[in-house]
Design a protein around this motif. Structure first.
Motif, PDB file in Angstrom:
ATOM      1  N   ARG A  97      86.813  18.659  45.656  1.00 53.58           N
ATOM      2  CA  ARG A  97      86.615  19.332  44.365  1.00 53.58           C
ATOM      3  C   ARG A  97      85.670  20.532  44.520  1.00 53.58           C
ATOM      4  O   ARG A  97      85.917  21.616  44.002  1.00 53.58           O
ATOM      5  CB  ARG A  97      86.031  18.337  43.354  1.00 53.58           C
TER       6      ARG A  97
ATOM      7  N   GLY B  58      86.787  24.439  44.321  1.00 49.97           N
ATOM      8  CA  GLY B  58      86.114  25.211  43.275  1.00 49.97           C
ATOM      9  C   GLY B  58      85.469  26.471  43.837  1.00 49.97           C
ATOM     10  O   GLY B  58      85.592  27.556  43.270  1.00 49.97           O
TER      11      GLY B  58
ATOM     12  N   THR C 146      81.744  14.361  38.824  1.00 51.74           N
ATOM     13  CA  THR C 146      82.517  15.594  38.642  1.00 51.74           C
ATOM     14  C   THR C 146      81.740  16.572  37.750  1.00 51.74           C
ATOM     15  O   THR C 146      81.821  17.780  37.944  1.00 51.74           O
ATOM     16  CB  THR C 146      83.909  15.302  38.041  1.00 51.74           C
ATOM     17  N   ASP C 147      80.966  16.046  36.817  1.00 52.15           N
ATOM     18  CA  ASP C 147      80.133  16.924  35.975  1.00 52.15           C
ATOM     19  C   ASP C 147      79.096  17.679  36.812  1.00 52.15           C
ATOM     20  O   ASP C 147      78.864  18.871  36.597  1.00 52.15           O
ATOM     21  CB  ASP C 147      79.405  16.114  34.891  1.00 52.15           C
TER      22      ASP C 147
ATOM     23  N   ASP D 123      81.004  20.395  38.722  1.00 57.50           N
ATOM     24  CA  ASP D 123      81.446  21.505  37.869  1.00 57.50           C
ATOM     25  C   ASP D 123      80.258  22.362  37.417  1.00 57.50           C
ATOM     26  O   ASP D 123      80.351  23.593  37.373  1.00 57.50           O
ATOM     27  CB  ASP D 123      82.236  20.964  36.670  1.00 57.50           C
TER      28      ASP D 123
END
Ligand SMILES: *Cc1c(COP(=O)(O)O)cnc(C)c1O
Length: 386
Positions: free
Chosen positions: A297, A301, A366-367, A370
């Protein structure tokens, strides 16, 4: 005299300073009175703060005290040391294991016992500093080969005069670049040209390979490479290092490796903690699965935002910046946005390859990832890198 040297270093953006975190190294940490996302720890599986690992350290301290009291060969060997050596040997599938106080000490101790002044060492140009220092200490003729370039290794081996002992030295997973050494090629060159191969798997141990045994497992060369070293301070969340190999080699090092002989044994708590972490690594493969999905991820990203990323398979993701001053500015901007990933500068990396070395762990959500990506985008724009 020191002031002038420091001023000169500051002029090149090369001075460093200590920053004190006020909580343990988790996915987030307390720093400067706020909670920030930590993206530079090598505690890849969150085991340094795992309750069972902490409990093992506490219990060993209660049972055996805070310090081992002497070197291993005098009276410093305690059950946690012995149990950890046996558990690591079973995990690695070698006859024996010998613990060292740290990876740095292991490399200083082992390399000079493998090869002496008459020998030839071929080391990857991006080897860890402790390997380089171990090579220098051996007194052998010391040459570097181009990063991961086994044909360069072969050319240097071909030129070696006959009967001269040779040792190839490499990281398994390179600490600042996150890429893997070509172990199958290096192992077959070592065999073909009658050289030894010394692999430092500090970063691979616990995370790389289907069961986390490391870079040798990843490449399926555990049978071809009869010994290697690794550390306990990264994925194992503790402190110390080990050499895994044949019994006679371990016995020889135990008798001759000076950084083993002349140093106090590691505290029983750190050995017990590493033992507990090793058990968790074997019992909870989902930690590695989380690490890899987080890594994916973050990698995707960063690529999407527009950073040029090297294709690696590890949780070490370098963002190459170039000059030290820009790397420092980038890192400061990140910190202001609540993300801690410091600038890595020479002499840790070659000149003009200063970078932000990002590491992700199984414990990030995941927060977190991100939010970190938004900070990277803003830092990239603020510093003109994007
Ligand atoms: C971190 C590291 C070491 C040093 O290990 P310590 O136990 O921290 O002294 C040695 N080699 C490599 C490749 C490393 O990344």
């Amino acid at each position: 005299m020191f002031q002038e040297k420091l001023r000169q270093m500051a002029g090149e953006s090369l001075t460093r300073r200590l920053r004190t975190l006020s909580s343990g190294t988790g996915a987030t940490v307390q720093f400067g009175g706020r909670s920030i996302i930590l993206l530079c720890s090598n505690d890849y599986l969150g085991l340094a703060i795992h309750p069972a690992v902490i409990q093992a350290a506490v219990r060993a301290t209660e049972q055996y005290g805070t310090g081992a009291g002497a070197s291993r060969l005098i009276c410093g060997t305690l059950p946690p040391h012995e149990e950890l050596e046996s558990a690591l040997a079973r995990f690695k599938g070698t006859e024996s294991v010998l613990l060292f106080g740290s990876g740095y000490l292991a490399n200083l101790g082992i390399i000079p016992r493998l090869i002496g002044r008459k020998g030839l060492i071929l080391a990857d140009r991006l080897c860890h500093a402790s390997l380089i220092d171990g090579c220098r200490l051996s007194g052998a003729d010391f040459r570097v080969y181009r990063h991961r370039d086994s044909s360069h290794v072969e050319a240097l081996l071909k030129r070696r005069s006959s009967n001269r002992p040779a040792l190839i030295v490499t990281d398994g997973l390179f600490s600042m670049d996150g890429d893997l050494a070509p172990l199958p090629e290096l192992a077959s060159l070592a065999k073909r040209y009658d050289a030894m191969l010394y692999v430092d798997d500090a970063h691979g141990t616990g995370i790389i390979g289907p069961t986390g045994r490391g870079t040798l497992e990843h490449f399926g060369v555990e049978q071809e490479i009869s010994f290697h070293m690794g550390t306990l301070g990264k994925a194992l969340g503790s402190s110390g290092a080990y050499l895994a190999g044949p019994r006679d080699m371990v016995e020889y090092l135990l008798n001759t490796a000076r950084p083993f002989l002349f140093t106090t044994a590691s505290p029983p708590s750190t050995a017990a903690a590493a033992g507990a972490a090793l058990a968790i690594i074997q019992q909870e493969p989902d930690r590695r699965a989380r690490l890899w999905s987080n890594r994916q991820r973050l990698f995707e990203g960063l690529q999407r935002i527009g950073f040029r990323m090297t294709e690696t398979i590890s949780p070490i993701l370098p963002i190459l910046i170039g000059d030290a001053a820009s790397a420092v500015a980038f890192a400061e901007h990140l910190l202001a946005q609540g993300v801690y990933a410091p600038a890595i500068r020479p002499p840790t990396v070659p000149d003009d390859t200063s970078r932000i070395r990002v590491t992700v762990t199984s414990e990030h959500t995941t927060d977190h990832i991100d939010a970190a990506l938004r900070a990277f985008e803003s830092a990239g724009q603020a510093t003109g890198l994007l």
